[in-house]
Design a protein around this motif. Structure first.
Motif, PDB file in Angstrom:
ATOM      1  N   GLU A  47      28.171 -53.857 105.128  1.00 12.79           N
ATOM      2  CA  GLU A  47      29.052 -54.153 104.000  1.00 12.79           C
ATOM      3  C   GLU A  47      28.332 -55.040 102.992  1.00 12.79           C
ATOM      4  O   GLU A  47      27.273 -55.604 103.286  1.00 12.79           O
ATOM      5  N   THR A  49      29.149 -58.303 100.479  1.00  9.56           N
ATOM      6  CA  THR A  49      30.109 -59.380 100.252  1.00  9.56           C
ATOM      7  C   THR A  49      29.733 -60.129  98.983  1.00  9.56           C
ATOM      8  O   THR A  49      28.562 -60.453  98.775  1.00  9.56           O
ATOM      9  N   ARG A  89      34.815 -57.811  99.229  1.00 14.47           N
ATOM     10  CA  ARG A  89      33.885 -57.087 100.107  1.00 14.47           C
ATOM     11  C   ARG A  89      34.140 -55.601 100.076  1.00 14.47           C
ATOM     12  O   ARG A  89      35.238 -55.153  99.755  1.00 14.47           O
TER      13      ARG A  89
END
Ligand SMILES: [Cu+2]
Length: 125
Positions: A47, A49, A89
């Motif tokens: 991911e 962020t 995110r």
């Protein structure tokens, strides 16, 4: 002090006051990103962020990640973190191939100002 000097000094202090006013009214800006803006990571991230200096309005804030060909490679779930509204995110589709990725974000801060920006990071081969 000559008149000219006085004017220069007045102009300088006026500019200082102005810059103070501007920073007091500053809009949301990106404080930190993971992976870091402009950075290279060896481990493909799951991911991205983004942390901002102000709380974000979830409805008007979004983030998209694209590969070098412009194809969207996130899962379309970019959102403001419910527990910490300064954080946004987005999950990445797996697997994440080596290459350069561009993160495009748009946010609206609590003061209703809209700001956008982008940065790239590299997944090393
Ligand atoms: Cu603002």
């Amino acid at each position: 002090m000559s008149t000219q000097r006085t004017i220069v000094s007045l102009a300088a202090s006026f500019a200082f006051v102005l810059s103070g006013a501007v920073s007091a009214l500053a809009h949301a800006h990106l404080v930190r990103a993971t992976p870091a803006a402009g950075g290279t990571v060896q481990t493909p991230p799951s991911e991205v962020t983004l942390r901002f200096n102000e709380k974000l309005e979830a409805k008007f804030s979004s983030v998209v990640v694209r590969d070098s060909g412009g194809k969207q490679v996130d899962k379309g779930d970019g959102a403001v973190d419910k527990g910490d509204r300064t954080v946004m995110r987005v999950q990445l589709q797996q697997p994440v191939a080596p290459g350069v990725y561009k993160v495009e974000w748009k946010v609206m801060s609590a003061d209703t100002h809209k700001v956008d920006g982008s940065f790239t990071f590299k997944v090393g081969e």
